[in-house]
Design a protein around this motif. Structure first.
Motif, PDB file in Angstrom:
ATOM      1  N   LEU A  22      48.738  23.856 -25.603  1.00 11.17           N
ATOM      2  CA  LEU A  22      48.889  24.809 -24.504  1.00 11.17           C
ATOM      3  C   LEU A  22      50.295  24.730 -23.926  1.00 11.17           C
ATOM      4  O   LEU A  22      50.927  25.752 -23.651  1.00 11.17           O
ATOM      5  CB  LEU A  22      47.839  24.519 -23.426  1.00 11.17           C
ATOM      6  N   ASP A  25      52.546  26.488 -26.180  1.00  7.84           N
ATOM      7  CA  ASP A  25      52.379  27.936 -26.045  1.00  7.84           C
ATOM      8  C   ASP A  25      53.059  28.459 -24.783  1.00  7.84           C
ATOM      9  O   ASP A  25      53.684  29.516 -24.792  1.00  7.84           O
ATOM     10  CB  ASP A  25      50.892  28.302 -26.009  1.00  7.84           C
ATOM     11  N   GLY A  28      56.610  29.441 -24.680  1.00  7.78           N
ATOM     12  CA  GLY A  28      56.991  30.698 -25.337  1.00  7.78           C
ATOM     13  C   GLY A  28      57.415  31.784 -24.376  1.00  7.78           C
ATOM     14  O   GLY A  28      57.971  32.800 -24.785  1.00  7.78           O
ATOM     15  N   PHE A  29      57.164  31.577 -23.055  1.00  2.54           N
ATOM     16  CA  PHE A  29      57.605  32.602 -22.098  1.00  2.54           C
ATOM     17  C   PHE A  29      59.117  32.595 -22.000  1.00  2.54           C
ATOM     18  O   PHE A  29      59.758  31.542 -22.035  1.00  2.54           O
ATOM     19  CB  PHE A  29      56.981  32.357 -20.722  1.00  2.54           C
TER      20      PHE A  29
ATOM     21  N   ILE B  78      41.348  26.382 -16.173  1.00  2.40           N
ATOM     22  CA  ILE B  78      42.063  25.305 -16.877  1.00  2.40           C
ATOM     23  C   ILE B  78      42.746  24.369 -15.883  1.00  2.40           C
ATOM     24  O   ILE B  78      42.495  23.175 -15.870  1.00  2.40           O
ATOM     25  CB  ILE B  78      43.097  25.882 -17.863  1.00  2.40           C
ATOM     26  N   MET B  90      45.445  28.875 -13.711  1.00  3.03           N
ATOM     27  CA  MET B  90      45.503  29.179 -15.142  1.00  3.03           C
ATOM     28  C   MET B  90      44.054  29.305 -15.630  1.00  3.03           C
ATOM     29  O   MET B  90      43.265  28.370 -15.484  1.00  3.03           O
ATOM     30  CB  MET B  90      46.223  28.077 -15.907  1.00  3.03           C
ATOM     31  N   ILE B 110      45.033  33.404 -22.249  1.00  3.40           N
ATOM     32  CA  ILE B 110      45.259  32.470 -21.142  1.00  3.40           C
ATOM     33  C   ILE B 110      46.102  33.207 -20.110  1.00  3.40           C
ATOM     34  O   ILE B 110      47.210  33.667 -20.418  1.00  3.40           O
ATOM     35  CB  ILE B 110      45.950  31.178 -21.617  1.00  3.40           C
ATOM     36  N   ILE B 112      47.793  33.529 -16.158  1.00  7.80           N
ATOM     37  CA  ILE B 112      48.255  32.812 -14.968  1.00  7.80           C
ATOM     38  C   ILE B 112      48.246  33.801 -13.805  1.00  7.80           C
ATOM     39  O   ILE B 112      48.917  34.841 -13.859  1.00  7.80           O
ATOM     40  CB  ILE B 112      49.666  32.225 -15.191  1.00  7.80           C
ATOM     41  N   ARG B 122      51.370  36.267 -15.711  1.00  9.61           N
ATOM     42  CA  ARG B 122      51.687  35.963 -17.105  1.00  9.61           C
ATOM     43  C   ARG B 122      50.382  35.830 -17.898  1.00  9.61           C
ATOM     44  O   ARG B 122      49.364  35.410 -17.347  1.00  9.61           O
ATOM     45  CB  ARG B 122      52.482  34.653 -17.222  1.00  9.61           C
ATOM     46  N   ALA B 123      50.474  36.148 -19.160  1.00 10.04           N
ATOM     47  CA  ALA B 123      49.296  35.962 -20.022  1.00 10.04           C
ATOM     48  C   ALA B 123      49.747  35.735 -21.456  1.00 10.04           C
ATOM     49  O   ALA B 123      50.728  36.342 -21.907  1.00 10.04           O
ATOM     50  CB  ALA B 123      48.380  37.177 -19.949  1.00 10.04           C
ATOM     51  N   ILE B 124      49.046  34.845 -22.125  1.00 12.88           N
ATOM     52  CA  ILE B 124      49.268  34.667 -23.569  1.00 12.88           C
ATOM     53  C   ILE B 124      48.035  35.233 -24.266  1.00 12.88           C
ATOM     54  O   ILE B 124      46.914  34.775 -24.024  1.00 12.88           O
ATOM     55  CB  ILE B 124      49.435  33.185 -23.954  1.00 12.88           C
ATOM     56  N   TYR B 126      46.172  35.651 -27.726  1.00 18.16           N
ATOM     57  CA  TYR B 126      46.149  35.076 -29.071  1.00 18.16           C
ATOM     58  C   TYR B 126      45.551  36.096 -30.042  1.00 18.16           C
ATOM     59  O   TYR B 126      44.482  36.663 -29.778  1.00 18.16           O
ATOM     60  CB  TYR B 126      45.320  33.798 -29.084  1.00 18.16           C
ATOM     61  N   TYR B 134      53.032  37.651 -25.450  1.00 17.67           N
ATOM     62  CA  TYR B 134      53.294  37.109 -24.116  1.00 17.67           C
ATOM     63  C   TYR B 134      53.538  38.257 -23.140  1.00 17.67           C
ATOM     64  O   TYR B 134      54.525  38.978 -23.277  1.00 17.67           O
ATOM     65  CB  TYR B 134      54.529  36.204 -24.150  1.00 17.67           C
ATOM     66  N   MET B 135      52.628  38.401 -22.193  1.00 18.19           N
ATOM     67  CA  MET B 135      52.812  39.405 -21.148  1.00 18.19           C
ATOM     68  C   MET B 135      53.435  38.720 -19.936  1.00 18.19           C
ATOM     69  O   MET B 135      52.978  37.644 -19.523  1.00 18.19           O
ATOM     70  CB  MET B 135      51.453  40.022 -20.794  1.00 18.19           C
TER      71      MET B 135
END
Lengths: 349, 193
Positions: A22, A25, A28-29, B78, B90, B110, B112, B122-124, B126, B134-135
């Motif tokens: 995590l 990951d 990556g931002f 999380i 998160m 995921i 935030i 923010r968001a990942i 997958y 990645y937003m």
């Protein structure tokens, strides 16, 4: 006692690995500072005016002279102007000019005059219309315009109002394929329904491959075409609902294909008025879109059958599948049946 | 029901293209979507079950342009964290079924979320093909009591390598404005902005 401890250790390890993944990951931002520089587009010389320059090259394998190797070297300029006034009225006009240098680069004498006239150079007015609304439920659109009927993007069944540029089949840009015609169009909206009567005041027909050209195998030039300047009429009634939509069409317009009238002293390519009734339907189901079109024509005439008039039924079934990312698969099939063709054709003999 | 419409003014290859969507609250009901295609000069209905495709060639997908149905996901807290200096949560969301995975193209997200305004900053996302999207919301402001986004980006990555990035900027935002339903119709789609 030993087993629970091992499980705990394993869970801790998995947890640590997950946390590590995590963390990777999250790295990556993009942590670049925000670029506040304005990226406004430069203003145009004339607001609403846009243009496009296109260069097209066509190459032909296994063809006879003069249509071997490079067969087109066409430079095009499109100018488009549109403006919407504060009261909602919009005007749009665009024109395209092209010059195909291949005929000069080869030997112009190798080509027929019909080919040079049709394909070497052209200036064409495309859209030229004004549109707006008369009341909250009544719109108008006046001028040279394209009106597309039907659901299929590939095969025309009910889409009969605009002729096509077929001079180079399959090589014309889709946006230039339909030739606009001058008409008066009204749209009346009531609930989910739209009623659209049209008066077509300009009668023009499809542009076909010229005599002597690469796509015209006929060994003699077709006779000149009769001109028409009367008004024809068409009507569309359609509605949109959640998951499906339907349209009904009716028209009394000139047959685009036409036929050669051999009864006259000088043969002439003529177009008779044909009546058409049609319908088109879309039904959505998940990733699938089902399409159908049905058209009945009456009053069709053919070169080989003289003054005999025929009716014809065209039916289309189509499906689009959009269940694969960034992919659209479309399949349309059409059947066309001329009623009593054999019987009427033999009755002439 | 949420309704959205977009008109594209530039670049020239998409000029006058317009998009209309009816996003129904009933998750079992397919959205209605239409595109006005200026090259074809017609409004075309488009199937909407798979929204994972690129929206107008950008890194945003059709799914990213619609609201998520919360009942399609399981959520897991999380940890507490910070984003752009603000306290945040998160939260991991996992699709409850394959239909949602197919529709969205995402196997897990995921997010935030800022604690003070509950905006997903923010968001990942997958994806099945080992890519991640990645937003990142770079700028927001509060207008008439409502938080609105000024700028957001979507970056597609595989491993650490950036494959592509799109930035979406908003301006001239108006809130709490009365809008007539007729604005969100295929009739208006044809007429352009």
């Amino acid at each position: 006692m030993k087993k629970p401890m091992s499980m705990l250790w394993l869970l801790s390890l998995v947890s640590l690995l997950n946390a590590d993944a995590l963390s990777t990951d999250l790295d990556g931002f993009d942590d670049e500072s925000l670029n506040e520089t304005s990226q406004e587009r430069p203003s145009r010389l004339i607001a609403g005016l846009t243009g496009k320059i296109t260069q097209q090259v066509a190459f032909s394998w296994h063809n006879d002279a003069p249509y071997e190797n490079i067969t087109s070297l066409k430079s095009s300029l499109l100018l488009d102007y549109e403006h919407k006034f504060d009261n909602g009225i919009r005007i749009k006009i665009n024109a395209k000019a092209y010059y195909d240098a291949i005929y000069s680069l080869k030997d112009r004498g190798d080509f027929t005059s019909q080919t040079l006239n049709a394909l070497e150079a052209e200036v064409e007015l495309y859209d030229a219309y004004i549109e707006g609304k008369i009341t909250d439920s009544l719109d108008y659109k006046l001028g040279r315009q394209v009106v597309v009927w039907g659901r299929s993007d590939t095969i025309r069944v009910t889409d009969i109002l605009n002729p096509l540029d077929n001079r180079r089949p399959a090589m014309t840009d889709i946006e230039d394929l339909r030739l606009p015609v001058t008409m008066v169009k009204l749209d009346y909206f009531v609930g989910n329904w739209r009623i659209t009567p049209m008066a077509i005041v300009e009668q023009r027909f499809s542009k076909n491959p010229p005599f002597g050209g690469d796509f015209n195998p006929v060994s003699f030039p077709l006779p000149s075409e009769e001109r028409y300047d009367d008004v024809t009429y068409a009507l569309s009634i359609g509605a949109e609902f959640s998951g499906w939509d339907i349209n009904f069409y009716a028209s009394h317009t000139y047959d685009d294909a036409g036929y050669i009238d051999q009864s006259a002293l000088i043969p002439l390519m003529v177009h008779d008025k044909v009546t058409m009734f049609g319908t088109a339907l879309n039904v959505l189901s998940g990733s699938w879109l089902f399409k159908t079109e049905l058209a009945y024509f009456d009053g069709l005439k053919y070169t080989s059958t003289g003054e005999q008039a025929f009716s014809r039924m065209d039916a289309l079934l189509g499906v689009e599948y959009n269940g694969i990312s960034d992919t659209l698969i479309s399949y349309d099939i059409v059947t066309r049946q001329i009623q009593d063709y054999t019987k009427k054709a033999f009755s002439r003999i | 029901m949420n309704t959205k419409r977009c008109f594209f003014k530039s670049p020239s290859d998409v000029k006058n293209t317009a998009f209309l969507t009816y996003d129904y609250d009933d998750a079992s009901k397919d959205d209605d979507q239409w595109l006005y295609l200026p090259a074809l000069k017609k409004v075309k209905r488009i199937p909407s079950a798979d929204k994972s495709g690129s929206f107008m060639g950008s890194d945003f997908s059709y799914y990213d342009m619609t609201d998520r149905n919360l009942e399609d996901y399981d959520f897991k807290f999380i940890k507490d964290t910070k984003v752009y200096g603000k306290d945040a949560w998160m939260i991991e969301s996992t699709p409850r079924n394959k239909k949602t995975i197919k529709e969205s193209g995402y196997t897990k997200t995921i997010a935030i979320i800022r604690k003070d305004n509950h905006v997903v900053i923010r968001a990942i996302n997958y994806m099945k093909n080992a890519k991640k999207k990645y937003m990142d919301i770079k700028k927001i402001h509060k207008q008439n009591g409502i938080w609105v986004v000024d700028e957001m980006s979507m970056t597609t990555k595989k491993g650490k390598k950036m494959l592509h990035k799109s930035v979406l900027k908003f301006s001239n935002i108006k809130v709490n404005t009365a809008l007539n339903d007729s604005l969100f119709s295929t009739r208006r789609l044809e007429k352009g902005l």
